[in-house]
Design an enzyme around this catalytic site. Structure first.
Site, PDB file in Angstrom:
ATOM      1  NE  ARG A 108      -2.445  -0.897   3.571  1.00 14.16           N
ATOM      2  CZ  ARG A 108      -2.283   0.051   4.477  1.00 14.16           C
ATOM      3  NH1 ARG A 108      -2.698   1.277   4.235  1.00 14.16           N
ATOM      4  NH2 ARG A 108      -1.708  -0.210   5.635  1.00 14.16           N
ATOM      5  CG  LEU A 141      -2.624  -8.332   0.705  1.00 13.31           C
ATOM      6  CD1 LEU A 141      -3.517  -7.943  -0.467  1.00 13.31           C
ATOM      7  CD2 LEU A 141      -1.834  -7.137   1.210  1.00 13.31           C
ATOM      8  CG  ASP A 182      -3.985 -16.914  12.994  1.00 11.15           C
ATOM      9  OD1 ASP A 182      -3.576 -16.445  11.914  1.00 11.15           O
ATOM     10  OD2 ASP A 182      -3.227 -17.307  13.891  1.00 11.15           O
ATOM     11  CE  LYS A 219      -2.872 -19.131   8.546  1.00  5.04           C
ATOM     12  NZ  LYS A 219      -3.381 -18.369   9.700  1.00  5.04           N
ATOM     13  NE  ARG A 244      -1.496 -13.636  14.509  1.00  2.00           N
ATOM     14  CZ  ARG A 244      -0.475 -14.450  14.750  1.00  2.00           C
ATOM     15  NH1 ARG A 244      -0.585 -15.743  14.484  1.00  2.00           N
ATOM     16  NH2 ARG A 244       0.659 -13.997  15.256  1.00  2.00           N
ATOM     17  CG  HIS A 282      -7.306 -12.859   1.196  1.00  2.00           C
ATOM     18  ND1 HIS A 282      -7.097 -14.091   1.788  1.00  2.00           N
ATOM     19  CD2 HIS A 282      -6.241 -12.101   1.568  1.00  2.00           C
ATOM     20  CE1 HIS A 282      -5.969 -14.067   2.475  1.00  2.00           C
ATOM     21  NE2 HIS A 282      -5.437 -12.869   2.366  1.00  2.00           N
TER      22      HIS A 282
END
Length: 327
Positions: free
Chosen positions: A35, A71, A176, A94, A164, A76
């Site tokens: 970014r 990301l 996660d 993932k 997270r 996503h």
């Protein structure tokens, strides 16, 4: 040569893509986008990548075959669809996306574009996981009676400020680490039904589960319990335990097999199987080898997005059962 561009200049990009690519013939990481372009430029200079800039700089380069999305899952779908429409294949870190609905959008976009989309469940390609699934299917345990999965990160790892713990970024323990457990259960036994779930929430953002305990029912009525946690003890856990009529199984370091995974099957005092992960094998290297090969020959993949949609739908159901909204 499979030429890879990365979106996201965090640590996972280096650990899961740049470093392992250097051990895989036929794969080359050539671009990094962030970014803030200066972050990408610094990343590229440090790791000797020829192309850097913002996300658009990477997506627009016609020499790139595969985009790796390092990301947060909440973005996503947006960037996967953009990459697929630009003619690139996509590997999403993932979980595949924030929820089952946006995961399906990725799978649909891949089909419409005639390109492939994958989820980064790298552990599935490691020899230890292949062996674990082989043993589970072999019948050595007899009639399976119960399954327990505990994927708990030590309590001192995920601290305030970690993405997270950010509800706006689709954080949470099931997102996660629980996604791994769901993926593994589906691989071994098929589609689970969520019976119940209870979550311990993060005071600073009650959308976030610090720990969720879910009770699932696998095909044939087999009960399974899944703990997903950011508040594990000092050592944490990455363990699966399966009890059968003839023997019991315990597998450790399931999520990251190269960290010393073990597989042990016992029947009373008898040890039937006692194995350790092959020395030096890396699941991220195996993942890249796999992607190189399936993109070359067009064969199906256990990482295909259309399969991973099912995992996200179960994650959604766990959150609903715990009284939370899907991400």
């Amino acid at each position: 040569m499979l030429r890879v561009g990365i979106l996201g200049a965090g640590g996972i990009a280096e650990r899961a893509m740049v470093e392992p690519s250097r051990d895989v013939d036929g794969v080359e990481v050539v671009a990094i986008g962030a970014r803030v372009p200066s972050r990408a430029e610094a990343f590229a200079a440090r790791l000797d990548l020829p192309i850097s800039g913002d996300y658009e700089r990477v997506l627009s380069d016609p020499s790139i075959d595969l985009i790796y999305l390092a990301l947060p899952p909440v973005v996503h779908a947006r960037w996967a669809v953009r990459a697929l429409e630009a003619g690139r294949h996509v590997l999403c870190e993932k979980p595949l996306s924030a929820n089952g609905t946006t995961a399906q959008e990725i799978a649909d976009a891949a089909a419409a574009a005639g390109r492939r989309a994958f989820v980064g469940f790298h552990y599935r390609l490691h020899a230890s996981t292949v062996r674990l699934l082989e043993v589970l299917r072999s019948g050595v345990l007899g009639s399976v009676q119960s399954v327990e999965v505990d994927f708990s990160i030590p309590h001192f790892v995920v601290k305030p400020g970690n993405i997270r713990l950010d509800g706006d970024l689709a954080g949470g323990a099931v997102m996660d680490v629980g996604c791994y457990a769901v993926d593994l259960l589906r691989a071994a036994w098929g589609e689970p039904e969520v019976v119940s779930a209870a979550a311990e929430l993060y005071d600073a953002d009650p959308r976030i589960d610090l720990q969720t305990d879910a009770q699932l029912r696998l095909p044939g009525g087999l009960p399974a319990s899944v703990r997903s946690s950011f508040i594990g003890d000092d050592t944490g856990a990455m363990v699966m335990r399966v009890t059968g009529s003839d023997a019991s199984l315990e597998a450790t370091s399931v999520i990251v097999p190269q960290w010393g995974a073990t597989l042990r099957v016992t029947a009373g005092d008898d040890v039937l199987i006692d194995e350790k992960a092959p020395e030096g094998e890396n699941s991220y290297v195996r993942q890249l080898e796999h992607l190189r090969d399936v993109l070359a020959d067009g064969s199906p993949s256990i990482l295909d997005a259309d399969r991973a949609v099912g995992t996200m739908r179960v994650v959604d159901a766990i959150y609903r059962a715990a009284g939370l909204q899907p991400r």
